[in-house]
Design an enzyme around this catalytic site. Structure first.
Site, PDB file in Angstrom:
ATOM      1  N   ASP A 263      45.178  38.335  40.864  1.00  0.00           N
ATOM      2  CA  ASP A 263      45.521  36.633  40.705  1.00  0.00           C
ATOM      3  C   ASP A 263      46.225  36.902  39.232  1.00  0.00           C
ATOM      4  O   ASP A 263      46.339  37.845  38.542  1.00  0.00           O
ATOM      5  CB  ASP A 263      44.279  35.544  40.688  1.00  0.00           C
ATOM      6  CG  ASP A 263      43.216  36.008  39.568  1.00  0.00           C
ATOM      7  OD1 ASP A 263      43.670  37.063  38.630  1.00  0.00           O
ATOM      8  OD2 ASP A 263      42.103  35.471  39.661  1.00  0.00           O
ATOM      9  N   LEU A 264      46.909  35.640  38.763  1.00  0.00           N
ATOM     10  CA  LEU A 264      47.579  35.554  37.695  1.00  0.00           C
ATOM     11  C   LEU A 264      46.494  35.249  36.428  1.00  0.00           C
ATOM     12  O   LEU A 264      45.844  34.617  36.613  1.00  0.00           O
ATOM     13  CB  LEU A 264      48.487  34.522  37.676  1.00  0.00           C
ATOM     14  CG  LEU A 264      49.791  34.462  38.687  1.00  0.00           C
ATOM     15  CD1 LEU A 264      50.618  33.241  38.733  1.00  0.00           C
ATOM     16  CD2 LEU A 264      50.419  35.610  38.135  1.00  0.00           C
ATOM     17  N   ASP A 306      45.830  30.785  42.513  1.00  0.00           N
ATOM     18  CA  ASP A 306      46.751  31.652  42.140  1.00  0.00           C
ATOM     19  C   ASP A 306      46.171  33.085  42.574  1.00  0.00           C
ATOM     20  O   ASP A 306      46.754  33.959  42.131  1.00  0.00           O
ATOM     21  CB  ASP A 306      46.785  31.407  40.784  1.00  0.00           C
ATOM     22  CG  ASP A 306      45.412  31.902  40.155  1.00  0.00           C
ATOM     23  OD1 ASP A 306      44.627  31.086  40.582  1.00  0.00           O
ATOM     24  OD2 ASP A 306      45.625  32.573  39.173  1.00  0.00           O
TER      25      ASP A 306
END
Length: 389
Positions: A263-264, A306
């Site tokens: 994920d970010l 995300d």
């Protein structure tokens, strides 16, 4: 029903013909015996004539029976065309029906697909032969009812049964016009496609067109249902279905399988700073960069928010680690929308014998959690325990 009636009619005709022949033969023998002169020679001549007639009639009836069987088979193919919404199955049935036309050694269906590559399916031709065949209408733009093809070869190949000598193509109709061509080929130097074959192929194309369009719409709809609307990557449902299938296949055949979940970093803070609409743009651009670095065999998905995942068939943890570093480079090498430069954290896992799909995913997801705990912008591999990679 029609096929059964046709077959019954032929068999009745065979029995009636044989009965008539037997009656004729008995009458001829009785007449010969009543004759006082040359009776034996007359009987021999009559027997010979009867035998010749029998052979001729049996041959003609056998040909009629074979034609009836072919017609029944073609009718069955036609009736089955609308019974499936699987595109591959519809194309396969169309080819089977085309291949059943007398004198046909190969069949080809070419369907245009907008800006995409044409859909090509064939029977009796190699993939290379099929992709070399191009059929189009007249140069003046008019729609031809049928196109006949004749191929001439040097004397050394003219009589060869290994080359295609002739072909016949008819348009496959769609709602807005022709959607492609159905083409059949013969490898016989003597065969010529006549009006009967044209009519038969036209009937098949008319039945195949709506079936192909329905199957193609279903395929497109299913594809859209498998995609995440924001990012264009595969969605969460597709991810879990594919993961279950790949885990089963890897266990069954002793193959390797790896998984990357990432994920970010700090995406919630980014959303709070630039707003959700701009945040959505960041996710969409991130997905574009993911597509640029995954292999064609890899399955990239958005599994929520995300968080993303990539399934790597036939791969080990080392392959997953290499993919993570390509992902990190793609995302962090230049600013992503209004968010500026970003980084990603990831967890990776390689399939074990005791893993089911849920446990396999949980191990990779747990490794991602530990990557976040250990400082972000890094990858953690789930081995026997959790160790920073």
């Amino acid at each position: 029903m029609f096929a059964a009636l046709t077959m019954t009619t032929v068999l009745v005709a065979v029995g009636a013909a044989l009965a008539v022949l037997v009656l004729i033969a008995l009458a001829m023998l009785l007449r010969a015996r009543r004759s006082s002169r040359g009776g034996e020679h007359q009987v021999e001549a009559l027997v010979s004539e009867m035998s010749t007639r029998m052979e001729t009639m049996i041959r003609e009836l056998s040909e009629s029976l074979e034609q009836a069987q072919e017609e029944a088979r073609r009718n069955r193919y036609l009736s089955e065309l609308g019974g499936s919404i699987d595109l591959d199955e519809v194309l396969s049935r169309t080819l089977e029906a085309g291949g059943a036309v007398p004198g046909v050694d190969a069949a080809l269906v070419t369907i245009t697909d907008g800006e995409q590559k044409p859909i090509v399916a064939t029977v009796g031709l190699s993939a290379e032969e099929a992709h070399r065949q191009t059929v189009s209408g007249p140069p003046d733009g008019h729609e031809a009812r049928a196109i006949t093809l004749t191929y001439r070869y040097p004397p050394s190949l003219e009589a060869s049964a290994d080359v295609v000598h002739s072909g016949l193509a008819v348009p496959v109709p769609g709602e807005a016009g022709p959607i492609g061509f159905l083409t059949v080929y013969s490898r016989s130097a003597q065969h010529r496609f006549a009006e009967e074959e044209i009519r038969e192929l036209e009937l098949l194309a008319q039945r195949a067109g709506p079936a192909i369009e329905n199957a193609r719409r279903f395929k497109e709809a299913r594809k859209l249902a498998d995609l995440d609307a924001l990012t264009g990557l595969h969605n969460r449902r597709y991810f879990h279905e594919t993961l279950a299938r790949e885990v089963s296949r890897a266990h069954r055949y002793g193959r390797r399988l790896a998984l990357v979940v990432f994920d970010l970093d700090d995406f919630k803070a980014i959303n709070d700073r630039i707003g959700h609409l701009a945040g959505d743009s960041v996710l969409a651009e991130t997905a574009e960069r993911v597509r640029d670095v995954v292999r064609s065999a890899d399955v990239a998905c958005r599994v929520g928010g995300d968080e993303f995942a990539v399934i790597l068939p036939e791969s080990a943890a080392g392959d997953a680690d290499q993919l993570y570093h390509r992902l990190l480079g793609a995302v962090s090498s230049r600013p992503v929308g209004q968010a500026g430069r970003l980084s990603v954290s990831a967890g990776i896992a390689e399939l074990r014998e005791e893993d089911d799909p849920t446990k396999f995913f949980e191990r990779a997801d747990e490794a991602l959690y530990h990557a976040k705990e250990h400082g972000k912008a890094q990858v953690v591999a789930h081995w026997a325990g959790i160790d920073p990679a």
